[in-house]
Scaffold this motif. Structure first.
Motif, PDB file in Angstrom:
ATOM      1  N   ASN A 421       0.826  -1.210   0.000  1.00  0.00           N
ATOM      2  CA  ASN A 421       0.000   0.000   0.000  1.00  0.00           C
ATOM      3  C   ASN A 421       0.856   1.254   0.000  1.00  0.00           C
ATOM      4  O   ASN A 421       0.560   2.232  -0.694  1.00  0.00           O
ATOM      5  CB  ASN A 421      -0.917   0.017   1.224  1.00  0.00           C
ATOM      6  N   LEU A 422       1.938   1.233   0.783  1.00  0.00           N
ATOM      7  CA  LEU A 422       2.832   2.388   0.863  1.00  0.00           C
ATOM      8  C   LEU A 422       3.519   2.625  -0.472  1.00  0.00           C
ATOM      9  O   LEU A 422       3.613   3.764  -0.943  1.00  0.00           O
ATOM     10  CB  LEU A 422       3.870   2.160   1.960  1.00  0.00           C
ATOM     11  N   GLU A 423       4.000   1.556  -1.106  1.00  0.00           N
ATOM     12  CA  GLU A 423       4.661   1.706  -2.399  1.00  0.00           C
ATOM     13  C   GLU A 423       3.690   2.223  -3.450  1.00  0.00           C
ATOM     14  O   GLU A 423       4.042   3.038  -4.295  1.00  0.00           O
ATOM     15  CB  GLU A 423       5.244   0.356  -2.830  1.00  0.00           C
ATOM     16  N   SER A 424       2.446   1.764  -3.374  1.00  0.00           N
ATOM     17  CA  SER A 424       1.425   2.237  -4.307  1.00  0.00           C
ATOM     18  C   SER A 424       1.121   3.721  -4.094  1.00  0.00           C
ATOM     19  O   SER A 424       0.979   4.486  -5.042  1.00  0.00           O
ATOM     20  CB  SER A 424       0.143   1.412  -4.132  1.00  0.00           C
ATOM     21  N   ALA A 425       1.056   4.134  -2.829  1.00  0.00           N
ATOM     22  CA  ALA A 425       0.749   5.532  -2.518  1.00  0.00           C
ATOM     23  C   ALA A 425       1.873   6.466  -2.916  1.00  0.00           C
ATOM     24  O   ALA A 425       1.642   7.637  -3.250  1.00  0.00           O
ATOM     25  CB  ALA A 425       0.461   5.686  -1.025  1.00  0.00           C
ATOM     26  N   THR A 426       3.121   5.975  -2.892  1.00  0.00           N
ATOM     27  CA  THR A 426       4.270   6.822  -3.245  1.00  0.00           C
ATOM     28  C   THR A 426       4.684   6.621  -4.695  1.00  0.00           C
ATOM     29  O   THR A 426       5.745   7.064  -5.115  1.00  0.00           O
ATOM     30  CB  THR A 426       5.471   6.511  -2.338  1.00  0.00           C
ATOM     31  N   ASP A 427       3.836   5.916  -5.478  1.00  0.00           N
ATOM     32  CA  ASP A 427       4.050   5.706  -6.916  1.00  0.00           C
ATOM     33  C   ASP A 427       5.332   4.943  -7.212  1.00  0.00           C
ATOM     34  O   ASP A 427       5.935   5.103  -8.270  1.00  0.00           O
ATOM     35  CB  ASP A 427       4.080   7.038  -7.681  1.00  0.00           C
ATOM     36  N   LYS A 428       5.777   4.141  -6.251  1.00  0.00           N
ATOM     37  CA  LYS A 428       7.008   3.400  -6.498  1.00  0.00           C
ATOM     38  C   LYS A 428       6.751   2.294  -7.517  1.00  0.00           C
ATOM     39  O   LYS A 428       5.733   1.623  -7.488  1.00  0.00           O
ATOM     40  CB  LYS A 428       7.543   2.784  -5.202  1.00  0.00           C
ATOM     41  N   TYR A 815       9.762   6.949   4.831  1.00  0.00           N
ATOM     42  CA  TYR A 815      10.245   8.335   4.955  1.00  0.00           C
ATOM     43  C   TYR A 815       9.775   9.171   3.765  1.00  0.00           C
ATOM     44  O   TYR A 815       9.298  10.297   3.929  1.00  0.00           O
ATOM     45  CB  TYR A 815      11.773   8.319   5.049  1.00  0.00           C
ATOM     46  N   LEU A 816       9.890   8.614   2.565  1.00  0.00           N
ATOM     47  CA  LEU A 816       9.425   9.329   1.369  1.00  0.00           C
ATOM     48  C   LEU A 816       7.913   9.550   1.427  1.00  0.00           C
ATOM     49  O   LEU A 816       7.408  10.586   0.981  1.00  0.00           O
ATOM     50  CB  LEU A 816       9.796   8.540   0.112  1.00  0.00           C
ATOM     51  N   GLY A 817       7.193   8.557   1.979  1.00  0.00           N
ATOM     52  CA  GLY A 817       5.742   8.713   2.125  1.00  0.00           C
ATOM     53  C   GLY A 817       5.388   9.858   3.053  1.00  0.00           C
ATOM     54  O   GLY A 817       4.471  10.632   2.787  1.00  0.00           O
ATOM     55  N   LEU A 818       6.133   9.996   4.163  1.00  0.00           N
ATOM     56  CA  LEU A 818       5.882  11.093   5.109  1.00  0.00           C
ATOM     57  C   LEU A 818       6.160  12.453   4.482  1.00  0.00           C
ATOM     58  O   LEU A 818       5.506  13.442   4.806  1.00  0.00           O
ATOM     59  CB  LEU A 818       6.753  10.918   6.354  1.00  0.00           C
ATOM     60  N   LEU A 819       7.137  12.510   3.585  1.00  0.00           N
ATOM     61  CA  LEU A 819       7.487  13.773   2.934  1.00  0.00           C
ATOM     62  C   LEU A 819       6.596  14.085   1.741  1.00  0.00           C
ATOM     63  O   LEU A 819       6.677  15.182   1.175  1.00  0.00           O
ATOM     64  CB  LEU A 819       8.950  13.724   2.460  1.00  0.00           C
ATOM     65  N   SER A 820       5.746  13.119   1.353  1.00  0.00           N
ATOM     66  CA  SER A 820       4.901  13.304   0.171  1.00  0.00           C
ATOM     67  C   SER A 820       3.851  14.398   0.394  1.00  0.00           C
ATOM     68  O   SER A 820       3.325  14.552   1.497  1.00  0.00           O
ATOM     69  CB  SER A 820       4.190  11.988  -0.167  1.00  0.00           C
ATOM     70  N   PRO A 821       3.528  15.162  -0.647  1.00  0.00           N
ATOM     71  CA  PRO A 821       2.454  16.155  -0.517  1.00  0.00           C
ATOM     72  C   PRO A 821       1.068  15.513  -0.451  1.00  0.00           C
ATOM     73  O   PRO A 821       0.098  16.163  -0.089  1.00  0.00           O
ATOM     74  CB  PRO A 821       2.609  16.997  -1.800  1.00  0.00           C
ATOM     75  N   GLU A 824      -2.820  10.842   1.461  1.00  0.00           N
ATOM     76  CA  GLU A 824      -2.965   9.387   1.452  1.00  0.00           C
ATOM     77  C   GLU A 824      -1.616   8.712   1.670  1.00  0.00           C
ATOM     78  O   GLU A 824      -1.501   7.755   2.438  1.00  0.00           O
ATOM     79  CB  GLU A 824      -3.557   8.931   0.113  1.00  0.00           C
ATOM     80  N   ALA A 825      -0.579   9.221   0.996  1.00  0.00           N
ATOM     81  CA  ALA A 825       0.756   8.631   1.143  1.00  0.00           C
ATOM     82  C   ALA A 825       1.272   8.807   2.571  1.00  0.00           C
ATOM     83  O   ALA A 825       1.883   7.890   3.136  1.00  0.00           O
ATOM     84  CB  ALA A 825       1.724   9.273   0.151  1.00  0.00           C
ATOM     85  N   ARG A 826       1.025   9.983   3.154  1.00  0.00           N
ATOM     86  CA  ARG A 826       1.480  10.218   4.532  1.00  0.00           C
ATOM     87  C   ARG A 826       0.775   9.288   5.506  1.00  0.00           C
ATOM     88  O   ARG A 826       1.396   8.723   6.414  1.00  0.00           O
ATOM     89  CB  ARG A 826       1.250  11.683   4.924  1.00  0.00           C
ATOM     90  N   ASN A 827      -0.541   9.119   5.332  1.00  0.00           N
ATOM     91  CA  ASN A 827      -1.299   8.233   6.221  1.00  0.00           C
ATOM     92  C   ASN A 827      -0.825   6.790   6.096  1.00  0.00           C
ATOM     93  O   ASN A 827      -0.685   6.073   7.098  1.00  0.00           O
ATOM     94  CB  ASN A 827      -2.788   8.319   5.903  1.00  0.00           C
ATOM     95  N   LYS A 828      -0.575   6.349   4.876  1.00  0.00           N
ATOM     96  CA  LYS A 828      -0.129   4.965   4.674  1.00  0.00           C
ATOM     97  C   LYS A 828       1.271   4.755   5.233  1.00  0.00           C
ATOM     98  O   LYS A 828       1.600   3.672   5.716  1.00  0.00           O
ATOM     99  CB  LYS A 828      -0.181   4.598   3.190  1.00  0.00           C
ATOM    100  N   ALA A 829       2.103   5.805   5.171  1.00  0.00           N
ATOM    101  CA  ALA A 829       3.446   5.707   5.762  1.00  0.00           C
ATOM    102  C   ALA A 829       3.344   5.525   7.270  1.00  0.00           C
ATOM    103  O   ALA A 829       4.068   4.704   7.863  1.00  0.00           O
ATOM    104  CB  ALA A 829       4.261   6.949   5.421  1.00  0.00           C
TER     105      ALA A 829
END
Length: 935
Positions: A421-428, A815-821, A824-829
């Protein structure tokens, strides 16, 4: 007071009390009804038919669940969740009223007893499952982890209320009256459902509105098989139910043998069910939040099977009713508290539509089928083999071990789902083309050598240096005809390492190009193939008419004779160097500088030192290389002072690395004793990192306590890079965790100071410009900006350290998820980290992480931080203790602009600081305050 208690036990925040109370009340009524009808039906069933018929009833429950699930699946695809829940409530009330009337008229028979026993079993799992699906829609993952404990306590209180109500009034009013009371209580669910839907679900945005209707295609059973996560969820539910039913059989059998009267048996069941729920409530209030929240889902799920396992082993040695009650207590107490909260969290990382369609199937069908399997097992063991309770207990122990095994696998899948889920939210990996056909490495490299661009060929030649594969010898020889001189030089260096038996024929042609790198690579190749006859090379080229060839031969002689004094004397290396230096009319040739470094003649070293200070970068570069070749301590200080130069830095690091591991304690000592400037100290970890060894890690940890935070950050970055390149290298995890805790403490101090400055800045904005001078506003704004940068650096240090303890890629993604604008990415991180971290590490870090993603630009956000904030005097005192010179200067500058006499003692204290800049700023601030006082 109620709010304070809610906060202390369950962390219910402002704005969540109403919805939490509605959800609490809803599940309270559902479970109260269950604890009225379940003991009533159980006692009637056992009194009329006996415990031996439970196995048949279990099978009927399974068959009924399978048939009803097909109908329920179609309903889910067509109607909203609230309409399905309402329909379930209406049908349940109708069944209860029918049951009450039949009992009142004494019209019950064997078939009706089997029917109502089956219906109660289906109601128990379906109503609870629908509620938790609703809860997953109402709350997001982060809210759920905080609030499910409080909401779950509603279920436990409902069990206590319903059970004790039944145990007290069933003997007085009769079973029929209790059924009517249950139907009346169930009517209370309708207004609560309406309030919940209106308060939360109707306010969801368009994206979340789509979640109400299932869009996943396929039968729930197929969907479960496609997902490893759901498969192991279903297996855990199935094994858990099997164990629970076997335990329930032992409990019911012993109780029915001891108590013959139906009303007394109803009271007995109701009393114990209520007592179990009372104990469960205590666990829910004082332990569930701490255990599930701190130790995670995996550990929490293990407690129930472990409790039953120990109880069953105890029963083998003491086969009495008290031991059976103890086993049932483990099941009754832990299942509705810790195990229930952890089990509901298992479905959280799954998409809502998938969860909506499969969770009810697991809770109802899988639960009921497992009940049927339990019935078959009981028929086989009890009726078929006519074995005693000891054999059933051994079977329970075996199934518990299987249960524990599945929990271990599911924990990994649960973690993997959050990671996905985290990788999906951060477009990895979003743009990875999975349709690309694999090409062999051999043919791919050869294709690059034959048709690639200059950059591609150079890259592949560098890779070939690492693998040293002789199958590419012919391909590399062909590259000697490439038009690029850089490619030719790289090809020659590779031929040196490939060490082919035959020497290439076009050596004279390669020496004619006049390129330093190509000429040097050719000479190295020649010397390799000269075997023991390297004098032939020096005789041929040391006195060449071409200056480049002559200087290259001189450099090679200096290197080859480093450990060969005879060779030095034969060709008079010292004299040749002296002669070459005297003949230089202008700038010294780079190859001559390198030859001096390789020669070991210290009388020539001042020439290298002079060129290290040269303004011409073309001379500084060979001087750096020469210093590294010499490995003389004379050059270390000069090289270190060149580290701040970004263009020269890679060359300087390589030169210092040439000194070998013996330089590491020297570097650490220079930084600790501050024998080099701070701006140089900040790059020393980069040099230590270049060794990529266990010793390098050891010395980097010695620098971790440096008083300058920027040095600490570079140390952590260096450790992280070493871990990335050397994943098998051991890191002391206890040291890592200790450092993380230190960073957390520092982060909290900085964050607290920042909150103080934010609030003061917010208050100042409300005042007129005449009251607050512009220079003070600007000084405070500068301090806030600096604090924000320090928080960012602190967060980076924390995550780099986490990468030393956990899988580095996972931590980096978080960490990248937390820094994401993206929110959704921050919550999943945060969700991912909540499952990755455990124990004290989670307790310390999660509050930091949640505040790190908070935006304090709004007035609402500012209001949230007005608790436990230090005064500005306390804030300044804290900041001036932080090992950060820039931060101290910013604080002293702001104090000076405030011109407040209260700060004079503080300024005088720092007027004698060890740092000159700090003393100067403190004296200047004192002067500003004194000037204001005098005027």
């Amino acid at each position: 007071m109620i709010y304070r208690l809610a906060n202390n036990f369950f962390d219910i925040r402002k704005g969540e009390y109403k919805i939490s109370l509605f959800m609490f009340s809803y599940i309270f009524l559902i479970i109260s009804v269950l604890l009225i009808i379940k003991p009533t039906i159980n006692s009637l069933f056992l009194s009329e038919l006996g415990a031996e018929q439970l196995s048949v009833a279990f099978i009927l429950v399974a068959l009924a669940a399978i048939v009803s699930s097909a109908f329920y699946t179609k309903i889910l695809a067509k109607f909203e969740l609230n309409r399905i829940i309402k329909a379930t409530l209406y049908i349940s009330i109708a069944v209860l009223l029918s049951l009450g009337i039949l009992l009142k008229l004494q019209l019950m028979n064997t078939y009706l007893l089997f029917f109502f026993y089956t219906w109660v079993a289906i109601y128990a799992v379906l109503s609870a499952s629908q509620f938790w699906v609703l809860a997953n829609l109402v709350f997001n993952v982060r809210d759920a982890k905080r609030l499910f404990g409080f909401i779950g306590s509603g279920a436990i209180l409902g069990g206590i209320f319903g059970g004790y109500l039944t145990s007290i009034f069933a003997p007085l009013l009769g079973n029929d009256a209790m059924i009517f009371i249950a139907a009346l209580l169930l009517f209370g669910c309708f207004p609560l459902l309406r309030f919940i839907w209106k308060l939360r679900v109707n306010k969801l945005d368009e994206f979340k509105q789509k979640k109400r209707i299932t869009t996943v295609d396929g039968h729930p059973f197929k969907l479960i098989l496609k997902s490893r996560h759901l498969t192991y969820m279903a297996l855990i539910v199935a094994v858990g139910v099997l164990v629970a039913k076997l335990v329930d059989y032992l409990f019911s059998d012993f109780a029915a043998r001891s108590i013959e009267d139906p009303e007394e048996l109803t009271a007995f069941f109701a009393f114990w069910f209520s007592s179990f729920n009372l104990l469960s409530l205590a666990v829910q209030l004082f332990l569930t939040h701490r255990i599930v929240g701190v130790w995670g889902v995996g550990f929490s799920l293990l407690l129930l099977p472990l409790g039953i396992l120990f109880g069953s082993v105890f029963f083998l040695f003491l086969p009495e009713l008290s031991a059976i009650v103890a086993i049932k207590a483990m099941d009754g107490v832990l299942k509705q508290s810790i195990n229930k909260s952890a089990s509901e969290l298992l479905a959280l990382p799954l998409p809502f539509d998938l969860k909506n369609k499969t969770k009810s199937f697991i809770d109802v069908v899988v639960d009921s089928v497992a009940t049927g399997v339990a019935g078959i097992l009981l028929i086989f063991f009890v009726k078929g083999l006519d074995v005693g309770t000891t054999s059933i207990t051994v079977l329970i122990i075996f199934l518990v071990l299987v249960w524990i095994f599945f929990i271990g696998i599911l924990r990994k899948e649960y973690y993997a789902t959050f990671k996905k889920n985290l990788e999906s939210a951060t477009d990895k990996n979003k743009h990875v083309d999975i349709r690309t056909k694999p090409v062999s490495v051999l043919s791919g490299m050869r294709n690059v050598f034959a048709h690639g661009t200059e950059e591609q060929i150079l890259f592949m030649l560098n890779k070939l240096m690492e693998i040293n594969d002789r199958r590419f010898t012919d391909d590399v020889v062909e590259l000697l005809e490439h038009p690029s001189l850089e490619v030719k030089a790289a090809a020659m260096r590779n031929l040196y390492y490939l060490n082919s038996s035959s020497m290439v024929a076009n050596i004279p042609q390669l020496l004619k190009y006049g390129d330093e790198e190509l000429t040097l690579a050719t000479f190295e190749y020649l010397l390799l193939h000269a075997d023991q006859n390297e004098e032939f090379v020096f005789d041929e080229f040391l006195d060449s008419d071409e200056e480049l060839i002559r200087d290259t031969a001189l450099f090679c002689l200096a290197r080859e004779s480093a450990g060969n004094h005879t060779l030095k004397l034969k060709y008079d290396l010292k004299g040749r160097l002296q002669s070459r230096l005297e003949s230089s009319s202008g700038a010294i040739d780079p190859l001559v500088l390198k030859a001096i470094g390789a020669s070991g003649y210290k009388q020539f070293y001042p020439i290298i030192l002079d060129n290290l200070d040269a303004k011409n970068e073309a001379l500084v570069r060979p001087a750096i290389v020469a210093s590294g070749i010499s490995m003389s301590p004379l050059f270390i200080d000069k090289l270190l002072h060149l580290l701040p130069n970004k263009l020269l830095r890679p060359l300087v690091v390589e030169a210092l690395n040439s000194y070998g591991p013996r330089i590491l304690p020297i570097l650490v000592s220079l930084v600790k004793k501050r024998k080099i400037p701070l701006q140089v100290c900040r790059f020393v970890p980069l040099v230590i990192k270049s060794f990529k060894s266990k010793e390098a890690v050891h010395y980097l940890f010695q620098l971790f306590d440096d008083v300058d935070l920027s040095v600490r950050l570079e140390v952590v970055r260096a450790l992280s890079d070493i871990r990335k390149e050397r994943p098998t290298l051991h890191f002391n995890r206890f040291k890592v965790i200790a450092k993380i805790f230190e960073e957390c403490k520092l982060y909290h101090q900085t964050l607290s100071a920042m909150h103080t400055q934010i609030i003061i800045s917010y208050r100042n904005r409300k005042k007129s410009g005449a009251e607050i001078k512009m220079e003070e506003r600007d000084a405070r704004a500068s301090l806030l900006e600096l604090l924000e940068r320090r928080l960012d650096a602190g967060l980076e240090r924390i995550f780099k350290l986490l990468g030393l303890k956990y899988v580095q890629e996972d931590v980096q993604n978080a960490y990248l998820g937390l820094l994401s604008p993206k929110e959704e990415a921050r919550n999943k991180a945060i969700e991912f980290l909540d499952n990755l971290l455990t124990g004290n590490l989670k307790q310390k870090l999660l509050p930091i992480i949640e505040e790190a993603v908070m935006d304090f630009s709004s007035e609402e956000a500012i209001q949230k931080i007005k608790h436990n904030i230090p005064s500005e005097m306390e804030c300044f005192e804290q900041l001036l203790q932080v090992p950060d010179v820039k931060l101290k200067l910013a604080v002293l500058y702001l104090i000076g602009k405030q011109r407040d006499e209260r700060y004079i003692p503080l300024l005088r204290r720092f007027g004698t600081d060890d740092d000159q800049k700090v003393r100067d700023f403190a004296e200047k601030a004192l002067a500003e305050i004194s000037g204001t006082t005098l005027s």
